[in-house]
Design an enzyme around this catalytic site. Structure first.
Site, PDB file in Angstrom:
ATOM      1  N   PHE A  46       0.804  -1.223   0.000  1.00  0.00           N
ATOM      2  CA  PHE A  46       0.000   0.000   0.000  1.00  0.00           C
ATOM      3  C   PHE A  46       0.838   1.274   0.000  1.00  0.00           C
ATOM      4  CE2 PHE A  46      -1.760  -3.289   2.919  1.00  0.00           C
ATOM      5  CZ  PHE A  46      -2.564  -3.908   1.980  1.00  0.00           C
ATOM      6  N   CYS A  47       1.969   1.250  -0.712  1.00  0.00           N
ATOM      7  CA  CYS A  47       2.874   2.413  -0.772  1.00  0.00           C
ATOM      8  C   CYS A  47       3.264   2.880   0.619  1.00  0.00           C
ATOM      9  CB  CYS A  47       2.233   3.562  -1.566  1.00  0.00           C
ATOM     10  SG  CYS A  47       1.972   3.195  -3.296  1.00  0.00           S
ATOM     11  N   ALA A  48       3.365   1.936   1.541  1.00  0.00           N
ATOM     12  CA  ALA A  48       3.821   2.209   2.905  1.00  0.00           C
ATOM     13  C   ALA A  48       4.696   1.040   3.337  1.00  0.00           C
ATOM     14  CB  ALA A  48       2.639   2.392   3.841  1.00  0.00           C
TER      15      ALA A  48
END
Length: 444
Positions: free
Chosen positions: A367-369
């Site tokens: 999740f781009c984290a």
């Protein structure tokens, strides 16, 4: 050009409707109502937003420099959209509201406007758009905290250990992985106590809870239209004007200038300084319409999402082998975002099976984290999945869709997938014909 204010409307108790609410999707068992549980990635457009854009298209024209009626009207609506958004975020009279393309674009803009040698403090919990734009050598990266109190102590220690003339703390109002709400007011007070400023990433909060720059005593806030039921390519950076007016213009070109001569260029101040070129008027109008609608229906929206989130969390808790991810603990306040793993199952296969076999839309991965997910899933024995599934609710979600997700995950744990799946090159393929591979006429 005069027109009626958009946001002075009594509170509405009904839920606003979204475009595509009746969407049906192909599955292995025939068409099914689409269970949209992917709002954290992007939200559908509100019907009121679509109506506002359609109305604005009828008189669409150039902005700010046209003498014709259509240009004057379009210009007026663009600036009134700015006023609507300012009210939505609780901006102070002296704050600037700059239209951007997205939250990512907003932070890129702010990073270029920071005074020289600004030190930026950011937790490892952040989305990449908030984690990365500041530059490696001026960023102090804090570890993932274990509790809210731990976050406060980590930040206080970092601010004490890194004195400088200009400092900026950047923090998400709500996590895009776990949905947990951060103590923005408390962290703002801490930052200001050390002479630093604070910028708040409200991308995962804007559609769900109140944003209030003044009440938070925050310096900047950013959010995106595509996560706020206005997917028309606009975002916002709002906050204190001094750094923005002193910083180098973000987009060099028409509209950002006061004068251009052989001797040099004088740049505009205020929002125009960073909105060079022809602005995304329709995106700004769409975002204003979404802000107005959300503000009118806020209580009903929060009640709807609270009910669905409660059922989603209690339902998943009852399924053996399912682990819901959390930064601060199970009792922490959160918006409707739930990331989870299923013991023994690859998250990509889970999300594909939910789509193909049950008509459910979720997200899988990191999740781009990446830093946060890696921390939450750390396992020296290699027995846990390396990625997670994320279900996220909003106005396009229904209780039936949540129940279908819970039942589908339980069925997966108890009986496995209903189809045969093969992993090829890192992705999963269903045996036979994928029902989603249907030919659909282009929309143009």
């Amino acid at each position: 050009m005069r027109s009626r204010a958009l946001h002075v409307v009594p509170e509405a108790r009904t839920l606003p409707t979204v475009v595509g609410a009746g969407l049906r999707v192909p599955t292995l068992h025939g068409d099914a109502a689409y269970a949209n549980l992917d709002h954290a990635a992007s939200t559908p457009a509100l019907e009121t937003v679509k109506a506002a854009v359609n109305r604005a298209l009828e008189t669409y024209s150039s902005v700010h420099r046209g003498a014709g009626f259509a240009s004057r009207l379009t210009s007026a609506w663009y600036e009134q959209a700015r006023e609507e958004v300012a009210a939505f975020v609780g901006a102070r009279e002296s704050d600037s509201v700059v239209f951007t393309r997205s939250t990512t674009d907003s932070w890129a803009l702010l990073s270029k406007a920071l005074p020289s040698r600004t030190t930026v403090f950011v937790f490892g919990t952040e989305h990449h758009s908030t984690l990365l734009p500041w530059g490696r050598f001026r960023t102090v990266r804090l570890p993932v905290p274990q509790t809210v109190e731990d976050a406060h102590l980590l930040l206080e220690e970092a601010l004490t250990d890194h004195p400088s003339r200009h400092r900026l703390v950047v923090v998400a109002a709500a996590s895009n992985v776990t949905g947990e709400v951060w103590p923005v007011e408390r962290l703002a007070a801490l930052a200001h106590g050390h002479g630093a400023r604070i910028a708040v990433d409200a991308a995962q909060l804007s559609a769900h809870r109140t944003i209030d720059l003044a009440a938070w005593d925050a310096d900047y806030v950013a959010f995106s239209g595509h996560k706020t039921y206005a997917p028309y390519g606009a975002g916002v950076l709002a906050g204190r004007a001094d750094w923005l007016d002193a910083g180098h213009p973000y987009l060099l070109g028409g509209g950002a200038t006061r004068s251009v001569t052989e001797d040099g260029t004088t740049w505009a101040t205020g929002p125009a300084r960073h909105e060079g070129g022809s602005p995304n008027v329709l995106g700004a109008i769409a975002l204003a319409a979404a802000c107005s609608t959300i503000a009118r229906h806020r209580e009903a929206i929060e009640e709807h999402e609270s009910r669905l989130l409660d059922r989603l969390r209690t339902g998943l808790d009852e399924v053996a082998g399912v682990e819901v991810l959390s930064i601060f603990g199970d009792d922490s306040d959160r918006v409707g975002v739930v990331a989870f793993t299923v013991e023994g199952w690859d998250s990509s296969l889970v999300s594909q099976a939910l789509s193909v076999e049950h008509g459910i839309g979720v997200r899988d991965g990191k999740f781009c984290a990446h830093l946060l997910v890696d921390e939450l899933l750390e396992d020296p024995w290699g027995e846990r999945p390396a990625t997670a599934v994320r279900a996220s609710i909003g106005l396009g979600s229904t209780l039936e869709g949540v129940e279908r997700l819970v039942a589908a995950v339980a069925r997966l744990v108890e009986h496995g997938t209903g189809a045969v799946w093969t992993r090829t090159g890192g992705s999963w393929t269903v045996e036979g014909t994928d029902p989603r591979d249907v030919e659909v006429a282009r929309p143009w």
